[in-house]
Write a protein that holds these residues in place. Structure first.
Motif, mmCIF file in Angstrom:
data_model
loop_
_atom_site.group_PDB
_atom_site.id
_atom_site.type_symbol
_atom_site.label_atom_id
_atom_site.label_comp_id
_atom_site.label_asym_id
_atom_site.label_seq_id
_atom_site.Cartn_x
_atom_site.Cartn_y
_atom_site.Cartn_z
ATOM 1 N N LEU A 209 0.842 -1.213 0.000
ATOM 2 C CA LEU A 209 0.000 0.000 0.000
ATOM 3 C C LEU A 209 0.869 1.253 0.000
ATOM 4 N N GLU A 210 1.846 1.284 0.889
ATOM 5 C CA GLU A 210 2.701 2.469 0.986
ATOM 6 C C GLU A 210 3.438 2.714 -0.326
ATOM 7 N N SER A 211 3.875 1.663 -0.949
ATOM 8 C CA SER A 211 4.582 1.791 -2.228
ATOM 9 C C SER A 211 3.693 2.413 -3.298
ATOM 10 N N VAL A 212 2.448 1.962 -3.341
ATOM 11 C CA VAL A 212 1.502 2.495 -4.322
ATOM 12 C C VAL A 212 1.183 3.961 -4.040
ATOM 13 N N LEU A 213 0.954 4.270 -2.776
ATOM 14 C CA LEU A 213 0.593 5.653 -2.435
ATOM 15 C C LEU A 213 1.732 6.619 -2.742
ATOM 16 N N LEU A 214 2.950 6.197 -2.462
ATOM 17 C CA LEU A 214 4.102 7.048 -2.778
ATOM 18 C C LEU A 214 4.189 7.280 -4.287
ATOM 19 N N ALA A 215 3.941 6.219 -5.035
ATOM 20 C CA ALA A 215 3.989 6.349 -6.497
ATOM 21 C C ALA A 215 2.925 7.322 -6.987
ATOM 22 N N LEU A 216 1.736 7.224 -6.415
ATOM 23 C CA LEU A 216 0.647 8.119 -6.834
ATOM 24 C C LEU A 216 0.951 9.566 -6.441
ATOM 25 N N GLU A 217 1.462 9.764 -5.250
ATOM 26 C CA GLU A 217 1.821 11.126 -4.825
ATOM 27 C C GLU A 217 2.830 11.741 -5.777
ATOM 28 N N ASP A 218 3.739 10.908 -6.234
ATOM 29 C CA ASP A 218 4.738 11.395 -7.187
ATOM 30 C C ASP A 218 4.099 11.691 -8.543
ATOM 31 N N PHE A 219 3.314 10.752 -9.019
ATOM 32 C CA PHE A 219 2.712 10.895 -10.352
ATOM 33 C C PHE A 219 1.807 12.123 -10.432
ATOM 34 N N TYR A 220 1.032 12.346 -9.404
ATOM 35 C CA TYR A 220 0.107 13.496 -9.408
ATOM 36 C C TYR A 220 0.727 14.730 -8.754
ATOM 37 N N ILE B 248 -9.265 9.085 -4.898
ATOM 38 C CA ILE B 248 -8.152 9.619 -5.700
ATOM 39 C C ILE B 248 -8.691 10.599 -6.742
ATOM 40 N N GLN B 249 -9.643 10.133 -7.528
ATOM 41 C CA GLN B 249 -10.178 10.981 -8.605
ATOM 42 C C GLN B 249 -10.837 12.234 -8.043
ATOM 43 N N GLY B 250 -11.651 12.047 -7.031
ATOM 44 C CA GLY B 250 -12.371 13.188 -6.469
ATOM 45 C C GLY B 250 -11.448 14.210 -5.849
ATOM 46 N N SER B 251 -10.442 13.749 -5.144
ATOM 47 C CA SER B 251 -9.551 14.710 -4.495
ATOM 48 C C SER B 251 -8.768 15.502 -5.529
ATOM 49 N N LEU B 252 -8.431 14.872 -6.637
ATOM 50 C CA LEU B 252 -7.716 15.609 -7.696
ATOM 51 C C LEU B 252 -8.621 16.667 -8.323
ATOM 52 N N VAL B 253 -9.894 16.327 -8.482
ATOM 53 C CA VAL B 253 -10.854 17.310 -9.008
ATOM 54 C C VAL B 253 -10.973 18.497 -8.050
ATOM 55 N N VAL B 254 -11.085 18.183 -6.764
ATOM 56 C CA VAL B 254 -11.245 19.248 -5.767
ATOM 57 C C VAL B 254 -9.966 20.088 -5.656
ATOM 58 N N PHE C 118 -5.991 16.220 -1.765
ATOM 59 C CA PHE C 118 -5.308 14.993 -2.189
ATOM 60 C C PHE C 118 -4.445 14.434 -1.060
ATOM 61 N N LEU C 119 -3.688 15.307 -0.422
ATOM 62 C CA LEU C 119 -2.812 14.848 0.655
ATOM 63 C C LEU C 119 -3.616 14.288 1.827
ATOM 64 N N ASN C 120 -4.736 14.922 2.140
ATOM 65 C CA ASN C 120 -5.607 14.392 3.196
ATOM 66 C C ASN C 120 -6.143 13.014 2.825
ATOM 67 N N GLN C 121 -6.466 12.871 1.563
ATOM 68 C CA GLN C 121 -6.994 11.599 1.089
ATOM 69 C C GLN C 121 -5.950 10.494 1.229
ATOM 70 N N MET C 122 -4.731 10.829 0.858
ATOM 71 C CA MET C 122 -3.641 9.844 0.992
ATOM 72 C C MET C 122 -3.458 9.460 2.464
ATOM 73 N N LYS C 123 -3.530 10.454 3.320
ATOM 74 C CA LYS C 123 -3.398 10.212 4.758
ATOM 75 C C LYS C 123 -4.508 9.273 5.239
ATOM 76 N N ALA C 124 -5.715 9.544 4.773
ATOM 77 C CA ALA C 124 -6.852 8.713 5.184
ATOM 78 C C ALA C 124 -6.685 7.274 4.705
ATOM 79 N N LEU C 125 -6.153 7.107 3.496
ATOM 80 C CA LEU C 125 -5.949 5.749 2.982
ATOM 81 C C LEU C 125 -4.913 5.014 3.826
ATOM 82 N N ARG C 126 -3.860 5.726 4.192
ATOM 83 C CA ARG C 126 -2.828 5.101 5.034
ATOM 84 C C ARG C 126 -3.411 4.667 6.379
ATOM 85 N N LYS C 127 -4.324 5.478 6.860
ATOM 86 C CA LYS C 127 -4.867 5.191 8.183
ATOM 87 C C LYS C 127 -5.886 4.050 8.154
ATOM 88 N N SER C 128 -6.701 4.019 7.112
ATOM 89 C CA SER C 128 -7.849 3.113 7.224
ATOM 90 C C SER C 128 -8.011 2.072 6.122
#
Lengths: 185, 185
Positions: free
Chosen positions: A84-95, A155-161, A171-181
């Motif tokens: 999970l952490e690997s994927v989230l880091l990749a997404l944070e980088d990509f976006y 992911i999609q919604g946070s990027l729109v917002v 987006f960063l809050n969303q990533m944090k929430a995914l890490r947590k839950s």
DNA sequence: GTCTATAATAGGATAGAC
DNA sequence: GTCTATCCTATTATAGAC
């Protein structure tokens, strides 16, 4: 203009940036000519199918990136938390922490049937990948499926917002929430 | 072509449909001429500023709709559960269960600074409205703020995913999730 | 308020030389 | 593989009659 000038791969990097910034209809060949430093005729040498083929190639590039940075991890082996952490880091980088839009959001409008099919395919693979990750952490099937959908939506919604507000925090809050839950029973 | 032909309001309804279906760059005046049944010159009579003014007017119409169906409820009085249900029903209707895209998503790209400012303003008002609703149900401030952001993200994201997959279930699932947990401590 | 006609420009795409 | 030059079409926008 990109570092790898004149190779199809180098051009594609510029194309991806333009298309995800402006959407299919918002990008003009003149603009592409500018950012790549190539004349329109040269662009047609690399992409005989014109703008439509460029868009498909961009979807293909995004698909390749997802393959190596996301799908392979979601569908692979190893500790769920690490994957999970690997994927989230990749997404944070990509976006870029929420500064960049997603092609899955901006390309379907005007992108033609092939692009739309690619978007659908990628979304389905993301859904099944996240579902698999959740399932491999012991989460029951129905719940895993729901979490996967919520994740893609988040992911999609946070990027729109982020784009709408001109802020990266959704987006960063969303990533944090995914890490947590995401993996929490 | 809409029922209320030739009035600015009637034209605007058609414009909203076109713009949210295709985005700012994807809509042409020829197309608008077709769907409204008005010649291009007539369109410029109603909107001297051309396409840009049409887009701003559409944002304004969407804002008015939100004002009477969403903001007034979120910021008003009454049982939180009743207010939430009222808003969710309105949204399900407005987005046709997930079949229609949101202008907040598709208009910023190409829409110009005025449109982008309108998008930002509307998003901020939605955030504070949902925050207020949660707060009025006894949810603490920080939590209420987080729920509001998740809610906006969930709406926008689910619409993006619906469009990508060609399915309405992500949006409907999201609405179900909001009913279940938005007001739950 | 709406129309026909037309301008002016930008867009996507191609031909052919180098 | 890249260029200049060009073509055709669509697009935005306007003029002026009714």
């Amino acid at each position: 203009m990109n570092g790898e000038r004149s190779t199809r791969e180098g051009i594609l990097v510029d194309l991806l940036e333009e298309f995800r910034a402006c959407g299919f209809d918002g990008v003009s060949l003149s603009r592409i000519s500018e950012v790549t430093g190539l004349g329109k005729a040269s662009l047609y040498h690399h992409f005989p199918g014109g703008k439509g083929e460029m868009a498909q190639a961009v979807m293909s590039l995004a698909g390749d990136w997802l393959e190596s940075h996301v799908f392979s991890v979601l569908e692979g082996q190893g500790e769920p938390a690490v994957r999970l952490e690997s994927v989230l880091l990749a997404l944070e980088d990509f976006y870029q922490q929420g500064r960049k839009s997603c092609v899955l959001d901006v390309m379907p409008l005007g992108g033609g049937p092939e692009v739309q099919a690619a978007v659908k395919q990628v979304m389905q693979r993301l859904l099944s990948g996240f579902e698999r990750l959740a399932h491999s952490a012991g989460i029951k099937k129905a719940d895993a499926k729901a979490r996967a959908e919520s994740t893609l939506i988040g992911i999609q919604g946070s990027l729109v917002v982020c784009r709408g507000l001109g802020s990266t925090s959704p987006f960063l809050n969303q990533m944090k929430a995914l890490r947590k839950s995401f993996l929490t029973p």
